[in-house]
Write a protein that holds these residues in place. Sequence first.
Motif, mmCIF file in Angstrom:
data_model
loop_
_atom_site.group_PDB
_atom_site.id
_atom_site.type_symbol
_atom_site.label_atom_id
_atom_site.label_comp_id
_atom_site.label_asym_id
_atom_site.label_seq_id
_atom_site.Cartn_x
_atom_site.Cartn_y
_atom_site.Cartn_z
ATOM 1 N N LYS A 288 0.828 -1.203 0.000
ATOM 2 C CA LYS A 288 0.000 0.000 0.000
ATOM 3 C C LYS A 288 0.860 1.250 0.000
ATOM 4 O O LYS A 288 2.041 1.213 0.367
ATOM 5 C CB LYS A 288 -0.925 0.015 1.226
ATOM 6 C CG LYS A 288 -2.013 -1.042 1.204
ATOM 7 C CD LYS A 288 -3.013 -0.813 2.335
ATOM 8 C CE LYS A 288 -4.171 -1.796 2.242
ATOM 9 N NZ LYS A 288 -5.223 -1.519 3.258
ATOM 10 N N LYS A 289 0.256 2.350 -0.415
ATOM 11 C CA LYS A 289 0.907 3.644 -0.311
ATOM 12 C C LYS A 289 0.795 4.123 1.144
ATOM 13 O O LYS A 289 -0.296 4.151 1.705
ATOM 14 C CB LYS A 289 0.256 4.666 -1.243
ATOM 15 C CG LYS A 289 0.415 4.354 -2.718
ATOM 16 C CD LYS A 289 1.865 4.492 -3.149
ATOM 17 C CE LYS A 289 2.012 4.261 -4.651
ATOM 18 N NZ LYS A 289 3.424 4.385 -5.095
ATOM 19 N N ILE B 289 0.879 6.841 4.031
ATOM 20 C CA ILE B 289 0.755 8.262 4.374
ATOM 21 C C ILE B 289 1.222 8.431 5.812
ATOM 22 O O ILE B 289 0.616 7.886 6.733
ATOM 23 C CB ILE B 289 -0.690 8.768 4.239
ATOM 24 C CG1 ILE B 289 -1.181 8.622 2.804
ATOM 25 C CG2 ILE B 289 -0.788 10.225 4.688
ATOM 26 C CD1 ILE B 289 -2.653 8.994 2.620
ATOM 27 N N ASP C 29 -5.899 1.775 -1.420
ATOM 28 C CA ASP C 29 -4.459 1.740 -1.660
ATOM 29 C C ASP C 29 -3.654 2.441 -0.569
ATOM 30 O O ASP C 29 -2.432 2.368 -0.564
ATOM 31 C CB ASP C 29 -4.129 2.407 -3.007
ATOM 32 C CG ASP C 29 -4.641 1.591 -4.179
ATOM 33 O OD1 ASP C 29 -4.825 0.376 -4.007
ATOM 34 O OD2 ASP C 29 -4.871 2.170 -5.245
ATOM 35 N N PHE C 30 -4.345 3.139 0.357
ATOM 36 C CA PHE C 30 -3.640 3.920 1.366
ATOM 37 C C PHE C 30 -3.607 3.232 2.728
ATOM 38 O O PHE C 30 -4.587 2.605 3.147
ATOM 39 C CB PHE C 30 -4.295 5.293 1.536
ATOM 40 C CG PHE C 30 -4.087 6.214 0.370
ATOM 41 C CD1 PHE C 30 -2.849 6.344 -0.213
ATOM 42 C CD2 PHE C 30 -5.143 6.973 -0.131
ATOM 43 C CE1 PHE C 30 -2.656 7.196 -1.289
ATOM 44 C CE2 PHE C 30 -4.961 7.821 -1.202
ATOM 45 C CZ PHE C 30 -3.711 7.942 -1.781
ATOM 46 N N SER D 72 7.641 5.929 4.074
ATOM 47 C CA SER D 72 6.392 6.570 3.664
ATOM 48 C C SER D 72 6.479 7.109 2.239
ATOM 49 O O SER D 72 7.550 7.484 1.771
ATOM 50 C CB SER D 72 6.036 7.709 4.624
ATOM 51 O OG SER D 72 5.837 7.211 5.930
ATOM 52 N N ASP D 73 5.336 7.153 1.589
ATOM 53 C CA ASP D 73 5.259 7.710 0.232
ATOM 54 C C ASP D 73 4.859 9.176 0.264
ATOM 55 O O ASP D 73 5.230 9.942 -0.625
ATOM 56 C CB ASP D 73 4.237 6.921 -0.587
ATOM 57 C CG ASP D 73 4.621 5.454 -0.727
ATOM 58 O OD1 ASP D 73 5.523 5.159 -1.539
ATOM 59 O OD2 ASP D 73 4.047 4.622 -0.009
ATOM 60 N N ILE D 74 4.098 9.568 1.282
ATOM 61 C CA ILE D 74 3.590 10.937 1.418
ATOM 62 C C ILE D 74 3.662 11.320 2.892
ATOM 63 O O ILE D 74 3.368 10.500 3.767
ATOM 64 C CB ILE D 74 2.127 11.029 0.930
ATOM 65 C CG1 ILE D 74 2.024 10.618 -0.549
ATOM 66 C CG2 ILE D 74 1.573 12.441 1.130
ATOM 67 C CD1 ILE D 74 0.615 10.256 -0.979
ATOM 68 N N LYS E 42 10.378 13.993 -0.232
ATOM 69 C CA LYS E 42 9.068 13.359 -0.163
ATOM 70 C C LYS E 42 7.980 14.384 -0.489
ATOM 71 O O LYS E 42 8.107 15.565 -0.144
ATOM 72 C CB LYS E 42 8.818 12.801 1.241
ATOM 73 C CG LYS E 42 9.759 11.686 1.652
ATOM 74 C CD LYS E 42 9.412 10.380 0.968
ATOM 75 C CE LYS E 42 10.286 9.245 1.464
ATOM 76 N NZ LYS E 42 9.921 7.943 0.884
ATOM 77 N N LEU F 206 -0.149 10.737 -6.734
ATOM 78 C CA LEU F 206 -0.096 9.353 -7.204
ATOM 79 C C LEU F 206 0.144 9.265 -8.711
ATOM 80 O O LEU F 206 0.777 8.327 -9.196
ATOM 81 C CB LEU F 206 -1.400 8.628 -6.847
ATOM 82 C CG LEU F 206 -1.633 8.339 -5.366
ATOM 83 C CD1 LEU F 206 -2.986 7.671 -5.173
ATOM 84 C CD2 LEU F 206 -0.519 7.464 -4.797
#
Length: 317
Positions: free
Chosen positions: A160-161, A163, A195-196, A240-242, A259, A299
């Motif tokens: 998953k992405k 946050i 997805d989060f 983390s992605d975000i 990021k 995304l």
Amino acid sequence: NPLHIENEIRRCIYITPFITAYYEALFSKFLKSSNVKKIIMCSEAGIIGRIFNPIGQKYGTELIGIQHGVLGNASFPYFHIEKHINKKDYTNSNRSSKLFTLPNKTVVWSEKAKSDLILRGKYPNNSLIVIGKMNNGKNKKNTLGEIEKLKRLHNIPVDKKIILLAMRTGGKGLNKEFDLKCLNMVYPFSKIENDFFILSKLHPLEEFILYNKVKKNLSISENQLSITKNINIKTAILISDIVVSVRSTTIFEAMEYNKPIIIINPDHISTDAKDWSKTGAVFYATNQNEMKSILKNILNNPLSKEMIKNQDNCLRD
């Protein structure tokens, strides 16, 4: 304005000496009997800093001031309350050496903070030491396998992405209602978007009560949201992605890794968050719809070269 400065000076002349005398009686015996040579104090010490400094200097104890964190300017609590100073001037020309003392040495994060203290606070140039350097993350390369290993170590999904929500320095909220608005703005995305996954990292001084309450009210499961203190902030940023925040040094640390950063500010309440929106280094959302649009953009598109450049500029400043 000048009237406020005059009132502050008057307060220091007639009130602070009594407070100082009280604390001097409490601490002078300790300072002499314990043979303290140095006092190290964060710039957020406020009135304690104003009191300890002259007491320490009276007994020959060196005081070293430290800028706590990298947000905003280094504060000048040793000789005035900033909100009472004319922000168009900042020179505080009424400062008298008989009333106010500065630290023997002050450690700051950047040349900009040093310049501010020299210009606004009349600090001697040789009393200021610039230490620390951001951008450490730029030189650290982590493979996908290493990041997945870290995720599994902290029970974070690898599919998953992620946050990361780290709201602010020291968990200092504007108020409970504002914090609730922030949590209710971010947490639902763990359910809205499959997805989060939200990693909610608390500051060591924060309590779990409010976070857990919102999680329960929204019926969010463990496989959608993790609320924790048991992860290093650097690791949390790396996996983390975000990154989402209001006001925290986490913002700068996330910039080390370039990021995508979303500053949230429900109802435009936080002036600090508003200031961040002007840097061009972060995304800015005041409601859930704006955040949803930003997440979709992140995304579908890599971080722009312009935003990366602005992040690097923030780190240099």
